[in-house]
Structure formats: C-alpha cells, structure tokens
Design a protein around this motif. Sequence first.
Motif, PDB file in Angstrom:
ATOM      1  N   ALA A   1      11.201  -1.377   3.752  1.00 62.13           N
ATOM      2  CA  ALA A   1      10.888  -1.021   4.773  1.00 62.13           C
ATOM      3  C   ALA A   1      11.871  -0.243   5.463  1.00 62.13           C
ATOM      4  O   ALA A   1      11.173  -0.007   6.884  1.00 62.13           O
ATOM      5  N   GLY A   2      12.953  -0.622   5.336  1.00 63.82           N
ATOM      6  CA  GLY A   2      14.394  -0.231   6.535  1.00 63.82           C
ATOM      7  C   GLY A   2      14.568  -1.422   7.899  1.00 63.82           C
ATOM      8  O   GLY A   2      14.886  -0.801   8.668  1.00 63.82           O
TER       9      GLY A   2
ATOM     10  N   ASN B   1       3.837  -4.597   7.000  1.00 63.16           N
ATOM     11  CA  ASN B   1       2.556  -4.791   6.456  1.00 63.16           C
ATOM     12  C   ASN B   1       2.368  -3.927   6.664  1.00 63.16           C
ATOM     13  O   ASN B   1       1.186  -3.281   5.329  1.00 63.16           O
ATOM     14  N   GLU B   2       2.576  -2.046   6.659  1.00 58.23           N
ATOM     15  CA  GLU B   2       2.909  -1.196   6.125  1.00 58.23           C
ATOM     16  C   GLU B   2       3.045  -0.642   4.212  1.00 58.23           C
ATOM     17  O   GLU B   2       3.661  -1.425   3.727  1.00 58.23           O
ATOM     18  N   GLY B   3       2.283  -0.426   3.510  1.00 59.45           N
ATOM     19  CA  GLY B   3       2.462  -0.123   2.167  1.00 59.45           C
ATOM     20  C   GLY B   3       2.318  -0.872   1.332  1.00 59.45           C
ATOM     21  O   GLY B   3       3.084  -1.284   0.327  1.00 59.45           O
ATOM     22  N   GLY B   4       1.209  -2.274   1.545  1.00 64.21           N
ATOM     23  CA  GLY B   4       0.273  -2.728   0.630  1.00 64.21           C
ATOM     24  C   GLY B   4       1.624  -4.816   0.603  1.00 64.21           C
ATOM     25  O   GLY B   4       1.299  -5.709   0.081  1.00 64.21           O
TER      26      GLY B   4
ATOM     27  N   GLY C   1       3.545 -13.146  -4.137  1.00 64.41           N
ATOM     28  CA  GLY C   1       2.111 -12.159  -3.850  1.00 64.41           C
ATOM     29  C   GLY C   1       3.383 -11.072  -3.194  1.00 64.41           C
ATOM     30  O   GLY C   1       4.927 -11.481  -3.481  1.00 64.41           O
ATOM     31  N   GLN C   2       3.256 -10.427  -2.041  1.00 61.75           N
ATOM     32  CA  GLN C   2       4.558  -9.475  -1.515  1.00 61.75           C
ATOM     33  C   GLN C   2       4.237  -9.823  -0.146  1.00 61.75           C
ATOM     34  O   GLN C   2       4.413  -9.158   0.829  1.00 61.75           O
ATOM     35  N   VAL C   3       4.710 -11.725   0.087  1.00 63.28           N
ATOM     36  CA  VAL C   3       4.307 -11.648   1.503  1.00 63.28           C
ATOM     37  C   VAL C   3       6.280 -11.630   1.511  1.00 63.28           C
ATOM     38  O   VAL C   3       7.640 -12.231   1.308  1.00 63.28           O
TER      39      VAL C   3
END
Length: 421
Positions: free
Chosen positions: A161-162, A182-185, A261-263
């Motif tokens: 996310a930079g 939160n963007e991109g999954g 997950g992607q947390v």
Amino acid sequence: MKYRLLAGGSALVMAVALSACSSSSDDAGEGGGRTTVDVWLMRDSVSATFQKEFVEGFEAQHPEIDVRVQIQEWDGIGQKITAALASNDAPDVIEAGNTQVAQFAGSGGLLDLSDRQAELNGEDWLRGLAGPGSYEGKQYGIPYYAANRVVVYRTDLFGKAGIDAASLTTRERWIDATTKLNEGGTQGIYLPGQLWYALAGFVWDEGGDLATESGGTWKGALDTPEALRGMEFYAELQALGKGPKDSDEDDPPQAEVMAQGQVAQVISTPGGANAVIENNPELKGKLGFFPIPGKTAGTPGAVFTGGSDLVVPAAAGHPDEALTFIKELTGDTWQKKLAVAMSYVPNRTTLASSVADDPGASAMAVGAANGHATPNTPGWAAVEAENPIKDYMTAVLTGGDAAKEAAEASADITRAMNSGS
C-alpha cells in the motif's frame, strides 16, 4: 495485571525444587548461618534459564543468603496472596500484578517501602508500575517489569500500500493509513468491539479517565466529555475493520484471525505476533511493530501498563534480606538482562535502550513512557469482575446513544467500586 508470555519464550519449567512458604527451621542454623529467602514468582514471568542465572548470580554476590523460588499460577492468586498476608507464615517476597497491589496494601498486609525508594532508583520508575504500587501516599510495590500493547502489522501489506509505519505518529495519520489499507482487498485493522484496554488509552489521551475520586468516594467517569471523545475515536477506528462488536480479543482469538486472512493490523502485546506465526508460519518475517499513535506526533498514545511489582509481606520472616533480593532483581544489571531475555519493558525509563535491538519490546518501551494504570483502589477489582465497560462499548458500537450508555456504565462502575471497597 496478568500477561501472556510476550515474545519468544517457552512455558516456564522449574529447574529447582519448589517449596511452600518460609519456615524458620530451614533458615539460619541449619544452613550454616545462611538465611533462606522465600520468593513467589508468577508463572511465565521469567524463563527457567533466567531464573537459574539470577539465583546463582545473587547467591554468589550474597553468600549469606539462599533463594528459594516457588512458582504461582495466575488463577486464584488473589485469594492465595490474601491468605498468605493474613498468616504468620508468609513468603518474604511476592510478585503481584501491578493492579493488585492496592487491594493487598489496603488489607494492611504489606510493608511500607516508601523510605527505600531512593536506593531502589525510584526517581525514574515507570509511572504505570509505580503508581499502582502506591496506596494512600505510601509505596508498597516496587516496579519489576512492564508490558503494554502496540500495533502489530503486516510489513508486506504496508509495503504493497506504500505506507511507512514509521510515519504513523498521529491518530490522524493512522486513520488515513488504515483507510488506504482497506483498498484492494486488505482489511485495514482487526479491532474487536470490547478491547477496553485500548479504549482506556484513547480516553487517557483525551484527558479523561475510567473513574475519578473525590473525598474518598470513587465515581465512574465514562460519561465525561473527554471519555466520550475517546469512545468516539475507538468507534471510528473499529469501523475500518470487520471485528465483532460484541466480544473481546480472545473471542475469536485475534491472532488466529490475523493469521488466516489479509488483516493488516491488530492491537496486541508483541507476543501476539508469535501466536500469529504459530498459526501461519508463512508470515514469519512479515510482522512488525509500532507504538499506538497519539494525538500529536511528539507524544505516543497512552497505554495501559501491565506487568508486576514486587512486595514484601508485613509477616515476612526476613524483610532485610527480601529488600536485598528486590534491590538486585530491580537494579540495572538484572533489569537489562530480564528485558532482553523476556522482551519486557524495564522498570525504569532510563533503561529503555536495553531493548533497542528487539523491535517489539522497543515499540513497547516508547509507549510505556506514556503508560497509565486503572484506578488505584481496592474497589477496582469489583469493576473488572463485572466489566460494564465491555457492555458499554458494544452498546455504542451497535447504535446506542453514547451519552446515555456512558451514563449507565458510569453508574455501574460507581456502584461496583464503592461496594467493593
């Protein structure tokens, strides 16, 4: 305050024989003039390796004293210590959770150690340990070690996310970064609805408190403007994730959620990272830490300081030797070794550099400089037993009127604190 093992440690295995409380038959005379100091330490507060090293080092420095350690379980420890303090056969030194000291001091069962503060380096103790160790203006608990929550984050997701975690020094930047995550999954943060220790930090940041005292009477303070602003920020942050609104970090275990997950972030002690990796070894090397951000860049977010103090029972058979033991364990040499061995925050602000090479512990140390404790009164135990703060948080997060719910929770806190005093 009970804390799970913070980082990298295994369950404590005793390397020495354990015994019960002190007994005069084991002391001077039978040991060739040596005095035996009986010590109660809590499960997982030190490793077997550290304990062995310290005891051997202490006895070498003090050949007239033997040390006998008995490990205690957190479950039921309050009642066990209370019984020991009321007996004539108490140990000489007891490790107590920092928030428990007021309860034990209020019973009259502890020695007042106020006149020993200077020789024990009291000028720079962490206030989150020293404050709860005092009661009615007297110092009963000597700070031992500290732990507090930090942000555990996925370095890979932040990189994607930079986002530079080092730049997240204010709440505003933290919110912006979490929104971007939160963007991109990616799920920006996992924050359950009842993590009340985190809420307490936000309340303290706003200048509020959980309860206040006036004229010897305690009153819940969640309905003050400051505390309501703290809850408002909690709700804003919690809305950026998918955490349950009606449970705390243990239900479901947030480490398992982060592992699956992607947390991108959780609020936890650094030991939470170990639990994440245990559940998903592929995340090894992908977790980092930063202090919970504050309102301004110059001050980290306020945190609840968990950890332990060391106390001496009034009934201790060897109070002078007990103080010698405490002076060594809380002194520079052994505090630095303990911090490195257990990834703890040392008991004094001037020793924070000793954990500079431990990312989790160093992030804790930054936050510990703005550490706080729960209200310093025996009545607080009754509040934690009922914990109306959790119900209050859920009520607000599920749409309840914050002012109304805060007033009701404050009334519950007031009742519990004064009935439990």
